[in-house]
Design an enzyme around this catalytic site. Structure first.
Site, PDB file in Angstrom:
ATOM      1  N   HIS A  22      11.015   3.873  -6.686  1.00 39.36           N
ATOM      2  CA  HIS A  22      10.764   2.764  -7.609  1.00 39.36           C
ATOM      3  C   HIS A  22      10.505   1.486  -6.810  1.00 39.36           C
ATOM      4  O   HIS A  22      11.274   1.115  -5.941  1.00 39.36           O
ATOM      5  CB  HIS A  22      11.974   2.578  -8.523  1.00 39.36           C
ATOM      6  CG  HIS A  22      11.819   1.485  -9.508  1.00 39.36           C
ATOM      7  ND1 HIS A  22      12.891   0.801 -10.025  1.00 39.36           N
ATOM      8  CD2 HIS A  22      10.721   0.941 -10.086  1.00 39.36           C
ATOM      9  CE1 HIS A  22      12.469  -0.115 -10.873  1.00 39.36           C
ATOM     10  NE2 HIS A  22      11.153  -0.051 -10.927  1.00 39.36           N
ATOM     11  N   ASP A  30     -11.730   1.216  -1.337  1.00 35.11           N
ATOM     12  CA  ASP A  30     -13.122   1.652  -1.247  1.00 35.11           C
ATOM     13  C   ASP A  30     -13.483   2.003   0.201  1.00 35.11           C
ATOM     14  O   ASP A  30     -12.670   1.863   1.119  1.00 35.11           O
ATOM     15  CB  ASP A  30     -14.061   0.599  -1.846  1.00 35.11           C
ATOM     16  CG  ASP A  30     -14.032  -0.739  -1.115  1.00 35.11           C
ATOM     17  OD1 ASP A  30     -13.859  -0.774   0.126  1.00 35.11           O
ATOM     18  OD2 ASP A  30     -14.193  -1.765  -1.792  1.00 35.11           O
ATOM     19  N   ASP A  69       5.368   0.452 -12.742  1.00 38.89           N
ATOM     20  CA  ASP A  69       6.638  -0.259 -12.895  1.00 38.89           C
ATOM     21  C   ASP A  69       6.597  -1.149 -14.132  1.00 38.89           C
ATOM     22  O   ASP A  69       5.728  -2.020 -14.246  1.00 38.89           O
ATOM     23  CB  ASP A  69       6.892  -1.100 -11.642  1.00 38.89           C
ATOM     24  CG  ASP A  69       8.331  -1.551 -11.521  1.00 38.89           C
ATOM     25  OD1 ASP A  69       9.039  -1.597 -12.543  1.00 38.89           O
ATOM     26  OD2 ASP A  69       8.741  -1.871 -10.390  1.00 38.89           O
ATOM     27  N   MET A  79      -8.241  -6.519  -5.447  1.00 36.36           N
ATOM     28  CA  MET A  79      -8.728  -7.466  -4.443  1.00 36.36           C
ATOM     29  C   MET A  79      -9.722  -8.392  -5.120  1.00 36.36           C
ATOM     30  O   MET A  79     -10.674  -7.934  -5.747  1.00 36.36           O
ATOM     31  CB  MET A  79      -9.404  -6.755  -3.271  1.00 36.36           C
ATOM     32  CG  MET A  79      -9.910  -7.724  -2.199  1.00 36.36           C
ATOM     33  SD  MET A  79     -10.917  -6.936  -0.928  1.00 36.36           S
ATOM     34  CE  MET A  79      -9.658  -6.054  -0.012  1.00 36.36           C
ATOM     35  N   TYR A 118      -4.994  -7.370   2.381  1.00 36.78           N
ATOM     36  CA  TYR A 118      -4.828  -6.565   3.603  1.00 36.78           C
ATOM     37  C   TYR A 118      -3.370  -6.544   4.037  1.00 36.78           C
ATOM     38  O   TYR A 118      -2.823  -5.504   4.411  1.00 36.78           O
ATOM     39  CB  TYR A 118      -5.674  -7.117   4.752  1.00 36.78           C
ATOM     40  CG  TYR A 118      -7.168  -6.999   4.587  1.00 36.78           C
ATOM     41  CD1 TYR A 118      -7.754  -6.093   3.720  1.00 36.78           C
ATOM     42  CD2 TYR A 118      -8.016  -7.810   5.329  1.00 36.78           C
ATOM     43  CE1 TYR A 118      -9.134  -5.995   3.589  1.00 36.78           C
ATOM     44  CE2 TYR A 118      -9.397  -7.728   5.211  1.00 36.78           C
ATOM     45  CZ  TYR A 118      -9.942  -6.818   4.340  1.00 36.78           C
ATOM     46  OH  TYR A 118     -11.294  -6.743   4.225  1.00 36.78           O
TER      47      TYR A 118
END
Length: 154
Positions: A22, A30, A69, A79, A118
């Protein structure tokens, strides 16, 4: 083959998703994402692959077994487009439809700036690279819990 499992979910991906706890996060990215180098820093430490598959299709497969969640405001992230944070490319709209279908409710993506994405990906449990050729087909999902029907919810 196994019954009731999306055939895209190979043994390595199923192992990783089952091993997550959890609050752990999975990244679906991609083909342009620096997946190999980022994945080395994750908990799993190795890249998982779904070559030849679009990001939205990978989202569908993963969310067929992974609960999101419900204890946090934003269990699904995308992104954001560089210098265009409010732009939602087609790949992200398609993935949003998969998220909402999997959850049976609207679970809007929150956007994450590219370099922050990132960094967050490096701290994830694992990274799943797709063959998605469209840019910005990169997402983070936070694993939730499956509670017994009579268990307290909170």
């Amino acid at each position: 083959m196994l019954k009731n499992l999306d055939p895209l979910l190979n043994a390595d991906i199923l192992y990783a998703l089952r091993s997550m706890g959890h609050g752990d996060e999975v990244v679906i990215c991609d083909a342009n994402f620096p997946a190999e180098s980022v994945a080395r820093d994750t908990v799993l430490g190795q890249l998982l692959r779904l070559d030849g598959v679009s990001s939205p299709r990978a989202v569908r497969a993963v969310l067929s077994v992974l609960p999101l969640d419900t204890f946090i405001d934003h269990p699904a992230s995308r992104m954001e487009v560089v210098r265009e944070p409010h732009t939602i490319p087609a790949v992200q709209r398609e993935a949003q439809a998969e998220v909402d279908a999997a959850e049976g409710r609207a679970v809007p993506f929150v956007s994450i700036e590219r370099f922050a994405f990132y960094e967050r990906a490096r701290n994830a449990y694992c990274v799943i690279a797709t063959g998605e050729e469209r840019g910005y087909g990169c997402f983070v999902f936070t694993k939730g819990v499956l509670l017994a029907p009579d268990a307290p919810h909170g």
